[in-house]
Design an enzyme around this catalytic site. Structure first.
Site, PDB file in Angstrom:
ATOM      1  N   TYR A 149      24.553  -5.540  21.007  1.00 15.71           N
ATOM      2  CA  TYR A 149      26.220  -6.094  21.434  1.00 15.71           C
ATOM      3  C   TYR A 149      25.829  -5.900  23.159  1.00 15.71           C
ATOM      4  CZ  TYR A 149      30.359  -3.829  22.061  1.00 15.71           C
ATOM      5  OH  TYR A 149      31.688  -3.600  22.137  1.00 15.71           O
ATOM      6  N   LYS A 200      35.501  13.486   9.189  1.00 16.49           N
ATOM      7  CA  LYS A 200      34.701  14.920   8.762  1.00 16.49           C
ATOM      8  C   LYS A 200      35.082  15.957   8.576  1.00 16.49           C
ATOM      9  CE  LYS A 200      29.912  12.325  10.351  1.00 16.49           C
ATOM     10  NZ  LYS A 200      29.295  12.535  10.213  1.00 16.49           N
TER      11      LYS A 200
HETATM   12  P1  NAD Z   1      37.929  -3.959  15.968  1.00 20.98           P
HETATM   13  O1  NAD Z   1      36.543  -4.618  15.380  1.00 20.98           O
HETATM   14  O2  NAD Z   1      38.950  -3.629  15.342  1.00 20.98           O
HETATM   15  O3  NAD Z   1      38.548  -5.327  16.858  1.00 20.98           O
HETATM   16  C1  NAD Z   1      37.590  -6.759  16.629  1.00 20.98           C
HETATM   17  C2  NAD Z   1      39.010  -7.319  15.997  1.00 20.98           C
HETATM   18  O4  NAD Z   1      38.136  -8.815  15.866  1.00 20.98           O
HETATM   19  C3  NAD Z   1      38.423  -7.409  14.380  1.00 20.98           C
HETATM   20  O5  NAD Z   1      40.068  -7.298  13.838  1.00 20.98           O
HETATM   21  C4  NAD Z   1      37.685  -8.731  13.535  1.00 20.98           C
HETATM   22  O6  NAD Z   1      38.315  -8.922  12.657  1.00 20.98           O
HETATM   23  C5  NAD Z   1      38.158  -9.386  14.957  1.00 20.98           C
HETATM   24  N1  NAD Z   1      37.128 -10.601  14.832  1.00 20.98           N
HETATM   25  C6  NAD Z   1      36.028 -10.632  14.538  1.00 20.98           C
HETATM   26  N2  NAD Z   1      35.402 -12.107  14.878  1.00 20.98           N
HETATM   27  C7  NAD Z   1      36.063 -12.563  14.534  1.00 20.98           C
HETATM   28  C8  NAD Z   1      36.197 -13.892  14.528  1.00 20.98           C
HETATM   29  N3  NAD Z   1      35.079 -14.898  13.807  1.00 20.98           N
HETATM   30  N4  NAD Z   1      37.322 -14.385  14.935  1.00 20.98           N
HETATM   31  C9  NAD Z   1      38.285 -14.321  14.745  1.00 20.98           C
HETATM   32  N5  NAD Z   1      38.401 -12.663  15.031  1.00 20.98           N
HETATM   33  C10 NAD Z   1      37.204 -12.237  14.380  1.00 20.98           C
HETATM   34  O7  NAD Z   1      36.707  -3.219  17.576  1.00 20.98           O
HETATM   35  P2  NAD Z   1      38.339  -2.914  18.299  1.00 20.98           P
HETATM   36  O8  NAD Z   1      37.216  -1.078  19.043  1.00 20.98           O
HETATM   37  O9  NAD Z   1      39.678  -2.944  18.856  1.00 20.98           O
HETATM   38  O10 NAD Z   1      37.499  -3.624  19.887  1.00 20.98           O
HETATM   39  C11 NAD Z   1      38.138  -4.769  20.568  1.00 20.98           C
HETATM   40  C12 NAD Z   1      37.284  -5.638  21.825  1.00 20.98           C
HETATM   41  O11 NAD Z   1      36.914  -4.456  22.743  1.00 20.98           O
HETATM   42  C13 NAD Z   1      35.603  -5.870  21.654  1.00 20.98           C
HETATM   43  O12 NAD Z   1      35.532  -7.118  21.983  1.00 20.98           O
HETATM   44  C14 NAD Z   1      35.052  -4.833  21.874  1.00 20.98           C
HETATM   45  O13 NAD Z   1      33.179  -5.219  21.420  1.00 20.98           O
HETATM   46  C15 NAD Z   1      35.523  -4.787  22.967  1.00 20.98           C
HETATM   47  N6  NAD Z   1      35.133  -2.692  22.728  1.00 20.98           N
HETATM   48  C16 NAD Z   1      35.546  -1.691  22.054  1.00 20.98           C
HETATM   49  C17 NAD Z   1      35.573  -0.644  22.878  1.00 20.98           C
HETATM   50  C18 NAD Z   1      36.038   0.824  22.216  1.00 20.98           C
HETATM   51  O14 NAD Z   1      35.017   1.505  21.662  1.00 20.98           O
HETATM   52  N7  NAD Z   1      37.193   0.122  20.510  1.00 20.98           N
HETATM   53  C19 NAD Z   1      34.457  -0.333  23.962  1.00 20.98           C
HETATM   54  C20 NAD Z   1      33.525  -1.159  24.029  1.00 20.98           C
HETATM   55  C21 NAD Z   1      34.200  -2.524  23.917  1.00 20.98           C
HETATM   56  N1  GDD Z   2      29.401   6.934  14.984  1.00 22.35           N
HETATM   57  C1  GDD Z   2      29.129   8.087  14.525  1.00 22.35           C
HETATM   58  N2  GDD Z   2      29.408   9.232  13.385  1.00 22.35           N
HETATM   59  N3  GDD Z   2      28.859   8.452  15.615  1.00 22.35           N
HETATM   60  C2  GDD Z   2      27.610  10.188  15.662  1.00 22.35           C
HETATM   61  C3  GDD Z   2      27.850  10.467  14.138  1.00 22.35           C
HETATM   62  C4  GDD Z   2      28.918  10.284  13.140  1.00 22.35           C
HETATM   63  O1  GDD Z   2      28.606  10.386  11.882  1.00 22.35           O
HETATM   64  N4  GDD Z   2      27.987  11.879  14.546  1.00 22.35           N
HETATM   65  C5  GDD Z   2      26.428  11.497  15.910  1.00 22.35           C
HETATM   66  N5  GDD Z   2      27.270  11.077  16.496  1.00 22.35           N
HETATM   67  C6  GDD Z   2      26.630  10.636  18.606  1.00 22.35           C
HETATM   68  C7  GDD Z   2      26.182   9.181  17.768  1.00 22.35           C
HETATM   69  O2  GDD Z   2      25.103   8.703  17.357  1.00 22.35           O
HETATM   70  C8  GDD Z   2      26.018   9.116  20.127  1.00 22.35           C
HETATM   71  O3  GDD Z   2      25.313   9.728  20.019  1.00 22.35           O
HETATM   72  C9  GDD Z   2      27.427   8.959  19.699  1.00 22.35           C
HETATM   73  O4  GDD Z   2      27.840   9.776  18.821  1.00 22.35           O
HETATM   74  C10 GDD Z   2      28.999   8.062  19.689  1.00 22.35           C
HETATM   75  O5  GDD Z   2      28.947   7.615  19.299  1.00 22.35           O
HETATM   76  P1  GDD Z   2      29.423   5.881  18.638  1.00 22.35           P
HETATM   77  O6  GDD Z   2      30.907   6.808  19.355  1.00 22.35           O
HETATM   78  O7  GDD Z   2      29.480   5.430  17.746  1.00 22.35           O
HETATM   79  O8  GDD Z   2      29.294   5.193  19.402  1.00 22.35           O
HETATM   80  P2  GDD Z   2      28.572   4.911  21.582  1.00 22.35           P
HETATM   81  O9  GDD Z   2      29.426   6.016  22.557  1.00 22.35           O
HETATM   82  O10 GDD Z   2      27.427   5.343  21.453  1.00 22.35           O
HETATM   83  O11 GDD Z   2      28.915   3.152  21.548  1.00 22.35           O
HETATM   84  C11 GDD Z   2      30.513   3.639  21.431  1.00 22.35           C
HETATM   85  O12 GDD Z   2      30.657   2.987  23.145  1.00 22.35           O
HETATM   86  C12 GDD Z   2      30.562   1.460  23.674  1.00 22.35           C
HETATM   87  C13 GDD Z   2      31.829   1.660  24.565  1.00 22.35           C
HETATM   88  O13 GDD Z   2      30.953   3.015  25.173  1.00 22.35           O
HETATM   89  C14 GDD Z   2      30.574   1.748  20.762  1.00 22.35           C
HETATM   90  O14 GDD Z   2      31.736   1.931  19.692  1.00 22.35           O
HETATM   91  C15 GDD Z   2      30.293   0.652  21.979  1.00 22.35           C
HETATM   92  O15 GDD Z   2      30.355  -0.222  20.257  1.00 22.35           O
HETATM   93  C16 GDD Z   2      31.418   0.293  22.241  1.00 22.35           C
HETATM   94  O16 GDD Z   2      30.662  -0.959  23.296  1.00 22.35           O
END
Ligand code: NAD
Ligand code: GDD
Length: 322
Positions: A149, A200
């Site tokens: 990712y 949770k």
């Molecule tokens: P999200 O999963 O809620 O939103 C992403 C949306 O993209 C979804 O609604 C999904 O249906 C849509 N999508 C996926 N594939 C598609 C396709 N082929 N065609 C049309 N739509 C499609 O995620 P989010 O948390 O809102 O994240 C938004 C953006 O920010 C993403 O690019 C994600 O990687 C990035 N991002 C989010 C976080 C976070 O903590 N939420 C952190 C780092 C980066």
């Molecule tokens: N999701 C989740 N659920 N995480 C848990 C749990 C649980 O029940 N219990 C412990 N954790 C711990 C994970 O193992 C990880 O170490 C930490 O909480 C944070 O997990 P997440 O919030 O799921 O993801 P992340 O911070 O490792 O990565 C996220 O942030 C990125 C940007 O900073 C992801 O959402 C990525 O997609 C995003 O880009």
């Protein structure tokens, strides 16, 4: 009237962006595989479609938008991106969306394009010390993200920046650090730690035990979605390209995060640490550059953000129990 296109508008961050752009008086088109799950979209036009389809991207980029926001991605929290089971889909789906969208925007000469990258693109070797991770923008290379990712995010941010250099596209790149808040994914396997902890705790009674992955000493920072939207707009409308971190500098351990949620809920619950996908040992946003160059810094504390998020997740849990 200004016009904006929001990709991924059925998802968490993008659906908040659509609301904000409508408040500002924009004409907004959203596009996603699905409608937003938790509230009706105020978008003027909402296209249900697959952005992996090049012809759809050409159809929706049918004008010289003032602003395009590219949030669509195949993404999730640690339980989705660190297990390895979805690596091929994550890379292929998101890269295809980005290749299609950047080219469609170039053809129509759109005015501004924001791309949502992630802190997951930072090298794992700088995030081994939970108390002192380095996520300054300048620390990105030599590249060594700890997930596919993260590699796709790094590729795609380079793609948008190359279009800026070669085609003068006004690209903007933000690196999000764990964004959370109401109407975010809270169950089903793609949820991130703040929503998972809220769920949770909301489902537990005093004296129950909840499970968390790892020893809970891993650190993260979490940014409430309204602040993220503000940072994105500030960057998009600036004359800077980025990449910039868009995150909070309030780093906590996952144990501290759970404690905070329990305090908000007013519940006394035991925590059991179990093996699970944990990702990097420590991560924190470094806002030095964005503060200096764009004057942006988040203002709300983690506690404030968790209060609204817990109330919303608790309501979802209650609705589900009916
Ligand atoms: P999200 O999963 O809620 O939103 C992403 C949306 O993209 C979804 O609604 C999904 O249906 C849509 N999508 C996926 N594939 C598609 C396709 N082929 N065609 C049309 N739509 C499609 O995620 P989010 O948390 O809102 O994240 C938004 C953006 O920010 C993403 O690019 C994600 O990687 C990035 N991002 C989010 C976080 C976070 O903590 N939420 C952190 C780092 C980066
Ligand atoms: N999701 C989740 N659920 N995480 C848990 C749990 C649980 O029940 N219990 C412990 N954790 C711990 C994970 O193992 C990880 O170490 C930490 O909480 C944070 O997990 P997440 O919030 O799921 O993801 P992340 O911070 O490792 O990565 C996220 O942030 C990125 C940007 O900073 C992801 O959402 C990525 O997609 C995003 O880009």
């Amino acid at each position: 009237m200004k016009q904006a296109l929001v990709c991924g508008a059925g998802g968490f961050i993008a659906s908040h962006m659509v609301k904000r752009l409508k408040q500002e008086g924009f004409w907004v088109r959203g596009v996603d595989l699905k409608y937003p799950e938790f509230s009706e979209t105020p978008a003027d036009d909402f296209v249900i479609g697959d952005l992996r389809d090049q012809s759809l991207c050409r159809e929706i980029v049918d004008r010289k938008y003032d602003e395009v926001y590219q949030f669509a991605a195949d993404m999730g929290g640690a339980g989705y991106i660190f297990t390895g089971e979805h690596d091929a889909d994550v890379m292929s789906n998101s890269a295809t969306i980005n290749l299609n969208m950047v080219e469609a925007c170039r053809k129509r000469n759109v005015k501004r394009v924001f791309y949502s990258s992630s802190a997951c693109m930072y090298p794992a070797y700088n995030q081994e010390d939970p108390n002192n991770p380095n996520c300054a923008e300048s620390s990105a290379y030599p590249a060594a993200p700890d997930s596919e990712y993260g590699w796709e995010k790094l590729f795609s941010e380079r793609l948008y920046l190359a279009y800026h250099r070669n085609y003068k596209m006004e690209s903007r790149v933000g690196r999000f650090h764990n964004i959370f808040g109401p109407e975010g994914t809270w169950t089903g396997g793609k949820e991130k730690a703040p929503a998972a902890m809220c769920r949770k705790v909301a489902q537990a009674k005093d004296g129950d035990t909840i499970q968390i992955w790892g020893d809970g000493k891993q650190t993260r920072s979490f940014l409430i979605v309204d602040e993220c939207i503000e940072g994105v707009l500030r960057l998009t409308r600036s004359d800077k390209t980025g990449p910039y971190n868009i995150g909070s500098e309030e780093m906590v351990s996952i144990n501290q995060l759970v404690e905070m949620v329990m305090e908000i809920a007013g519940k006394k619950i035991h925590v059991e640490h179990i093996p699970g996908p944990t990702g990097v040992r420590g991560r924190n946003s470094d806002n030095t550059l964005i503060a200096k160059e764009l004057g942006w810094a988040p203002s709300q504390s983690l506690r404030q953000g968790l209060e609204t998020t817990y109330a919303w997740v608790e309501e979802q849990v209650r609705k589900g129990q009916k």
